[in-house]
Design a protein around this motif. Structure first.
Motif, mmCIF file in Angstrom:
data_model
loop_
_atom_site.group_PDB
_atom_site.id
_atom_site.type_symbol
_atom_site.label_atom_id
_atom_site.label_comp_id
_atom_site.label_asym_id
_atom_site.label_seq_id
_atom_site.Cartn_x
_atom_site.Cartn_y
_atom_site.Cartn_z
ATOM 1 N N GLU A 188 34.999 41.079 27.176
ATOM 2 C CA GLU A 188 35.769 39.880 27.520
ATOM 3 C C GLU A 188 35.446 38.758 26.535
ATOM 4 O O GLU A 188 34.439 38.816 25.819
ATOM 5 N N ASP B 22 40.764 29.214 37.967
ATOM 6 C CA ASP B 22 41.223 30.575 38.160
ATOM 7 C C ASP B 22 41.387 30.985 39.601
ATOM 8 O O ASP B 22 41.663 32.126 39.879
ATOM 9 N N GLY C 26 39.147 29.384 38.011
ATOM 10 C CA GLY C 26 37.759 29.527 38.399
ATOM 11 C C GLY C 26 36.913 28.360 38.203
ATOM 12 O O GLY C 26 36.634 27.605 38.643
ATOM 13 N N SER D 225 38.106 30.226 31.607
ATOM 14 C CA SER D 225 38.884 31.384 31.998
ATOM 15 C C SER D 225 38.653 32.510 31.007
ATOM 16 O O SER D 225 38.502 32.283 29.806
ATOM 17 N N LYS D 226 38.616 33.740 31.515
ATOM 18 C CA LYS D 226 38.287 34.906 30.701
ATOM 19 C C LYS D 226 39.546 35.698 30.376
ATOM 20 O O LYS D 226 40.497 35.749 31.145
ATOM 21 N N CYS D 227 39.505 36.331 29.211
ATOM 22 C CA CYS D 227 40.548 37.294 28.872
ATOM 23 C C CYS D 227 39.903 38.481 28.163
ATOM 24 O O CYS D 227 38.752 38.410 27.719
ATOM 25 N N TYR E 99 42.196 36.331 36.377
ATOM 26 C CA TYR E 99 41.988 35.229 35.431
ATOM 27 C C TYR E 99 43.291 34.761 34.790
ATOM 28 O O TYR E 99 44.080 35.557 34.271
ATOM 29 N N GLN E 100 43.475 33.431 34.787
ATOM 30 C CA GLN E 100 44.689 32.850 34.234
ATOM 31 C C GLN E 100 44.812 33.122 32.736
ATOM 32 O O GLN E 100 45.917 33.336 32.234
ATOM 33 N N GLN F 234 43.936 35.756 31.157
ATOM 34 C CA GLN F 234 44.454 37.115 30.997
ATOM 35 C C GLN F 234 45.941 37.166 31.341
ATOM 36 O O GLN F 234 46.696 37.919 30.719
ATOM 37 N N THR G 237 48.297 35.922 38.737
ATOM 38 C CA THR G 237 46.946 36.047 39.274
ATOM 39 C C THR G 237 46.984 36.770 40.613
ATOM 40 O O THR G 237 48.017 36.850 41.273
ATOM 41 N N ARG H 239 36.486 41.687 33.370
ATOM 42 C CA ARG H 239 35.062 41.492 33.120
ATOM 43 C C ARG H 239 34.412 42.708 32.466
ATOM 44 O O ARG H 239 34.438 43.821 32.984
#
Length: 775
Positions: free
Chosen positions: A619, A628, A633, A639-641, A672-673, A675, A695, A713
């Motif tokens: 990630e 998120d 989040g 935020s993760k992608c 996650y936004q 992503q 989401t 993740r």
């Protein structure tokens, strides 16, 4: 429904109310802080990318809505945009928004200095700076957004819309104001000593309020009336749905309906509404002596006036659509009359179902017999606004200036006052004739329902609503029916306060356990503790009925959530237990040209797990400050992608579509936004808006034939963030009807806690596990 808790004391009620106030203030502060940080620190372009602003807009029209509000309709003019369709955004009906001058760098033209448009979009003179105007999002379509401006904001010539404007989403303080006011009312109702000497308002302590707060002498729900022989309007109801209907009808003050995914919760509520609104003559049974089992039998047979609420506009519209779809009554004298339903507030799906628009208070009021009196004033008001905006006779050249303009604004103000007075009588008449009124919990506290009372209030999605907002409609009724699923996502809470309840409250819980009593009224630990949750803790499982047959998922998809969250009580209906993508008509041509192995691999497998463990599909952090939950989040985490994982998702969607599954039958969801944004960039151009990408939170309450989940993740520290929230995972996996595809790193995810470890173990044993590196 026996419970052995002690009645609530004044001290306990004080502690409960004080804690609610404190938590609501924390939440208000968190929303204001987030909004301020975003608006202060983010460029206009970044605000648009995050869906919090729409730039370079022009005024399409101006009208007058309920309450004399000015309705400003904004669009993307062709002079500044090649595409009239709005980019992805988060504006929804009911949101608070600000209209301001379009900032440089926000993707569109900036209005010339000193040039500005009036409330109708015209240009006024002068060089003074433009004043931003706040309002409420009234309606949103793909190409238009309508903002309702309060008369106080538009009653002078200073309230003007820029020629080139942008709309920015703001913190919604109105909702918190209403919840605070409701908590004040709750305090004055339960604790008369807190009322001020000069407060002459009435605060009746009803049996319902006593039960909800555990106040003596009716500190527990009364024994349900015996209701055995019900003539069900819908013969397709299953046994658990029929039992839920009986329970809801027989309950004295409160009943909870627990509806896991796909169990027909709305279907059941529609039957309850029909039974309450037009009960068959034999709905109440008799005892063996021939006397009514319910002493109020005659009252029970009378049609009830019902207030139907939901945590969201979509939930309310869903129920309204179902009510509108009911078959017309037959000519039989015994048949119930057509139910009259009126929708208050801001419908979210007026474009999807014309009947929803027809049932709104605004449309019904406009077509009532009494509306003619108000129409004349409205026409004069709109004509005056057109002149002020340069859209009247003579166009921009005839636009009034100086003293003449100020005089016309004074006329607008007077006309608005007269319109509100005449319209008020029309609204009262329409609502007075409506047996069923529908609104969000928040909207139920609006001025239209100020003096209205109901026999029953039904709250759908009650497990997604904060308790304080549920009390808004509760004060208007004598009986409460809650529906929801505490095993799905709770209300979205921004504040991160984890402070515990007081030592005194904790000592009380210990004492309750030692005495083997159920806990009474206790201060909530957080706003995630809903009224549904609290009542079950206070009164035990007897306060609710579970719907246990689901009509959505293949039995294999249903198996894990049933075993882990619903005590293995959730069963799959025979009609869906073995259905697969291969049964869809659109896939037949591809199957005819394919071999059995390919068909099994793509269309014949209910659960597929693409395991990226060992692939180093790590990630990455995308910016910071993303939110998120319902798109976010925390500000610290960002935020993760995961680009490689997105590639796996893209390839699998391609295979499904090639096999004949329609893009509209597929949803791609992720926690996650960032992503979501990445997947949208990869898939939207090819498949268009029919392929839903969003989401997990945004998909709650929805379903698709095929669902692809990107877990995102994957890291060496084996951190999973809020993936470990089992209710979020439950929502994600239960959206799928025939096919569920999970893409993720088992080596990271399985270390996210006992529940995730159990899920990964279950996937390895029951899913078709494939390794992403081979794809």
């Amino acid at each position: 429904m026996s419970s052995s808790h002690e009645p609530t004391t004044d001290a306990q009620l004080h502690a409960f109310i004080d804690r609610q106030r404190a938590l609501l203030q924390l939440e208000r502060d968190a929303e204001i802080e987030r909004s301020s940080l975003l608006l202060t620190n983010c460029s206009p372009k970044l605000l648009e990318q995050r869906g919090l602003a729409l730039g370079a807009l022009g005024t399409a029209s101006v009208g007058v809505g309920l309450g004399g509000k000015t309705l400003v309709e904004l669009e993307r003019p062709s002079a500044w945009h090649t595409d009239a369709v709005f980019p992805p955004h988060s504006f929804r009906p009911g949101d608070i928004a600000r209209i301001e001058e379009n900032a440089a760098g926000s993707g569109g033209k900036k209005a010339p200095k000193g040039k500005k448009t009036g409330a109708g979009g015209g240009t006024g003179g002068g060089e003074k700076s433009m004043k931003a105007i706040e309002g409420v999002v009234y309606k949103v379509t793909d190409t238009r957004i309508v903002i309702a401006l309060d008369p106080s904001e538009t009653s002078s010539e200073d309230a003007e819309i820029p020629e080139c404007a942008r709309v920015v989403k703001l913190a919604n303080s109105v909702t918190y104001d209403r919840m605070d006011k409701t908590i004040d009312q709750l305090e004055k109702t339960g604790l008369p000593s807190t009322r001020k000497a000069d407060d002459k308002s009435s605060y009746p302590l009803t049996a319902l309020t006593r039960v909800l707060l555990g106040i003596s002498p009716r500190s527990e729900p009364s024994s349900p009336a015996r209701v055995e022989e019900i003539q069900f309007y819908d013969p397709s109801l299953n046994a658990s749905q029929k039992e839920a209907v009986r329970f809801a009808l027989s309950a004295g003050e409160v009943a909870c309906i627990h509806g896991p995914p796909g169990t027909g919760k709305t279907h059941t509520l529609i039957e309850i509404i029909r039974q309450l609104a037009s009960p068959p003559s034999s709905s109440t049974s008799l005892t063996s002596t021939g006397t009514p089992s319910n002493p109020n039998q005659d009252q029970e047979k009378k049609p009830k006036r019902i207030l139907v609420c939901g945590a969201s506009n979509l939930a309310v519209d869903n129920i309204l659509e179902r009510l509108l779809a009911l078959p017309a009554p037959t000519s039989s004298a015994a048949a119930p009359a057509k139910l009259t339903a009126t929708r208050i507030g801001h419908p979210a799906r007026v474009m999807a179902h014309e009947g929803v628009l027809e049932a709104t208070l605004e449309v019904r009021a406009g077509r009532s017999d009494q509306a003619a009196l108000a129409k004349d004033v409205k026409a004069e008001l709109e004509a005056t606004l057109d002149v002020l905006s340069g859209k009247g006779k003579g166009g921009a050249k005839a636009r009034p200036r100086g003293a003449e303009r100020r005089k016309m604004w004074d006329e607008v103000k007077a006309l608005r006052k007269e319109y509100r007075q005449r319209e008020g009588g029309v609204v009262r008449a329409v609502l007075g004739e409506s047996q069923i009124v529908l609104a969000t919990c928040h909207s139920a506290g609006g001025r239209q329902l100020r003096n209205h009372s109901f026999d029953v209030v039904i709250i759908d999605e009650a497990t997604q609503a904060m308790e304080a907002v549920c009390w808004v409609p509760i004060f208007k009724a004598q009986k409460l029916i809650l529906a929801g699923d505490p095993m799905q996502l709770p209300p979205t809470i921004l504040s991160t306060d984890k402070s515990k309840v007081s030592k005194k409250a904790k000592d009380g819980k210990v004492a309750d356990r030692k005495a083997k009593r159920r806990p009474g009224l206790r201060p909530p630990r957080s706003l995630e503790t809903t009224l549904f949750d609290r009542l079950e803790r206070m009164y035990g499982p007897g306060i609710k009925r579970l719907l246990n047959v689901q009509y959505r998922m293949h039995a294999q998809i249903c198996a894990f959530p049933s075993a882990t969250l619903y005590a293995s009580r959730l069963k799959s209906a025979e009609s869906v237990s073995a259905h697969l993508l291969s049964d869809l008509p659109g896939t037949r041509a591809w199957q005819a040209a394919s071999d059995a192995e390919s068909i099994k691999e793509v269309l014949g497998t209910p659960i597929v797990f693409f395991d990226t463990a060992g692939c180093e599909f790590y990630e990455r952090l995308e910016g910071s400050g993303d939110n998120d939950t319902k798109g976010g989040g925390g500000a610290e985490e960002g935020s993760k992608c995961n680009e490689n994982e997105a590639g796996v998702v893209k390839r699998w969607v391609e295979r499904l579509v090639e096999a004949g599954v329609l893009p509209s039958q597929i949803a791609v969801i992720t926690p996650y936004q960032a992503q979501v944004t990445l997947l949208t960039s990869l898939l939207r151009e090819t498949y268009g808006p029919e392929l839903e990408i969003g989401t997990v939170d945004g998909m709650q309450g929805r379903e698709k034939e095929a669902v692809v989940i990107s877990l995102v993740r994957s890291n060496e520290k084996r951190e999973v963030g809020f993936l470990k929230e089992k209710r979020r995972l439950n929502v994600a996996m239960t959206r799928a009807k025939r096919h569920l595809c999970v893409v993720g790193d088992s080596d990271t995810v399985q270390h996210g806690g006992p529940y995730l470890k159990k899920w990964l173990t279950w996937l390895e044993a029951n899913a078709d596990v494939r390794f992403a590196e081979l794809e």
